[in-house]
Design a protein around this motif. Structure first.
Motif, mmCIF file in Angstrom:
data_model
loop_
_atom_site.group_PDB
_atom_site.id
_atom_site.type_symbol
_atom_site.label_atom_id
_atom_site.label_comp_id
_atom_site.label_asym_id
_atom_site.label_seq_id
_atom_site.Cartn_x
_atom_site.Cartn_y
_atom_site.Cartn_z
ATOM 1 N N ASN A 32 -1.672 8.068 1.959
ATOM 2 C CA ASN A 32 -0.888 8.204 1.110
ATOM 3 C C ASN A 32 -0.132 6.660 1.194
ATOM 4 N N ASP A 33 1.090 6.456 1.809
ATOM 5 C CA ASP A 33 1.544 5.067 1.694
ATOM 6 C C ASP A 33 1.159 4.252 2.733
ATOM 7 N N MET A 34 0.900 2.972 2.578
ATOM 8 C CA MET A 34 0.920 1.961 3.517
ATOM 9 C C MET A 34 1.902 0.820 3.471
ATOM 10 N N GLY A 35 2.099 0.247 4.663
ATOM 11 C CA GLY A 35 3.195 -0.900 4.254
ATOM 12 C C GLY A 35 2.912 -1.755 5.731
ATOM 13 N N TRP A 36 3.900 -2.739 5.655
ATOM 14 C CA TRP A 36 3.999 -3.768 6.786
ATOM 15 C C TRP A 36 5.490 -3.891 7.048
ATOM 16 N N TYR A 37 5.989 -3.654 8.304
ATOM 17 C CA TYR A 37 7.105 -4.071 8.594
ATOM 18 C C TYR A 37 7.093 -5.100 9.566
ATOM 19 N N ARG A 38 8.218 -5.657 9.840
ATOM 20 C CA ARG A 38 8.313 -6.889 11.247
ATOM 21 C C ARG A 38 9.603 -6.691 11.942
ATOM 22 N N GLN A 39 9.561 -7.141 13.199
ATOM 23 C CA GLN A 39 10.762 -7.081 13.896
ATOM 24 C C GLN A 39 10.811 -8.287 14.532
ATOM 25 N N ALA A 40 11.999 -9.225 14.476
ATOM 26 C CA ALA A 40 12.098 -10.337 15.164
ATOM 27 C C ALA A 40 12.838 -10.120 16.044
ATOM 28 N N PRO A 41 12.911 -11.031 17.632
ATOM 29 C CA PRO A 41 13.862 -10.515 18.699
ATOM 30 C C PRO A 41 14.900 -10.529 18.389
ATOM 31 N N ILE A 51 2.995 -0.288 -0.258
ATOM 32 C CA ILE A 51 1.959 -0.028 -1.349
ATOM 33 C C ILE A 51 1.699 1.444 -0.997
ATOM 34 N N ILE A 52 1.504 2.150 -2.363
ATOM 35 C CA ILE A 52 1.259 3.558 -2.430
ATOM 36 C C ILE A 52 -0.202 3.857 -2.796
ATOM 37 N N SER A 53 -0.476 4.773 -2.668
ATOM 38 C CA SER A 53 -2.117 5.207 -3.151
ATOM 39 C C SER A 53 -2.326 4.878 -4.283
ATOM 40 N N GLY A 54 -1.455 4.773 -5.425
ATOM 41 C CA GLY A 54 -2.028 4.367 -6.602
ATOM 42 C C GLY A 54 -1.789 2.663 -6.876
ATOM 43 N N GLY A 55 -1.312 2.335 -6.054
ATOM 44 C CA GLY A 55 -1.538 0.688 -5.857
ATOM 45 C C GLY A 55 -0.079 0.108 -6.211
ATOM 46 N N SER A 56 0.892 0.794 -6.471
ATOM 47 C CA SER A 56 2.142 0.267 -6.776
ATOM 48 C C SER A 56 2.699 -0.495 -5.564
ATOM 49 N N THR A 57 3.291 -1.368 -5.487
ATOM 50 C CA THR A 57 3.783 -2.326 -4.657
ATOM 51 C C THR A 57 5.351 -2.565 -4.601
ATOM 52 N N ASN A 58 5.939 -2.694 -3.670
ATOM 53 C CA ASN A 58 7.325 -3.343 -3.305
ATOM 54 C C ASN A 58 7.429 -4.384 -2.309
#
Length: 116
Positions: A32-41, A51-58
């Protein structure tokens, strides 16, 4: 179960580009959903792009105009193209995948370091 394998992190000079990849495998029906997160020290983990399965992004405001998230559904892979990198982008980047609406999975993280 979902296994995620990330690749593409590294050291780059400010203004440079990197492309992160995250491939999902295992026993699931659909992603379903896929995404990227980040964590700095010393900071909390934050959303970079989704991004969702249909391709919409934020995107996070900090990523808009510089980063592009995409996915290849046939390969169960999500990508993050990062351009015009700045030192503030340095962090451990984590892939996130939700499969079958109930399986929430995180990658092992990949280090991105941007030198000034």
């Amino acid at each position: 179960q979902v296994q995620l394998v990330e690749s593409g992190g590294g050291l780059v000079q400010a203004g440079g580009s990197l492309r992160l990849s995250c491939a999902a495998s295992g026993s699931f029906f659909s992603i379903n959903d896929m995404g990227w997160y980040r964590q700095a020290p010393g900071k909390q983990r934050e959303l970079v792009a989704h991004i969702i399965s249909g391709g919409s992004t934020n995107y996070a405001d900090s990523a808009k105009g510089r980063f592009t998230i995409s996915r290849d559904n046939a390969k169960n892979t999500v990508y993050l193209q990062m351009n015009t990198l700045i030192p503030e982008d340095s962090a451990v980047y984590y892939c996130y995948v939700r499969a079958d609406w109930t399986l929430n999975c995180w990658g092992q993280g990949t280090q991105v370091t941007v030198s000034s």
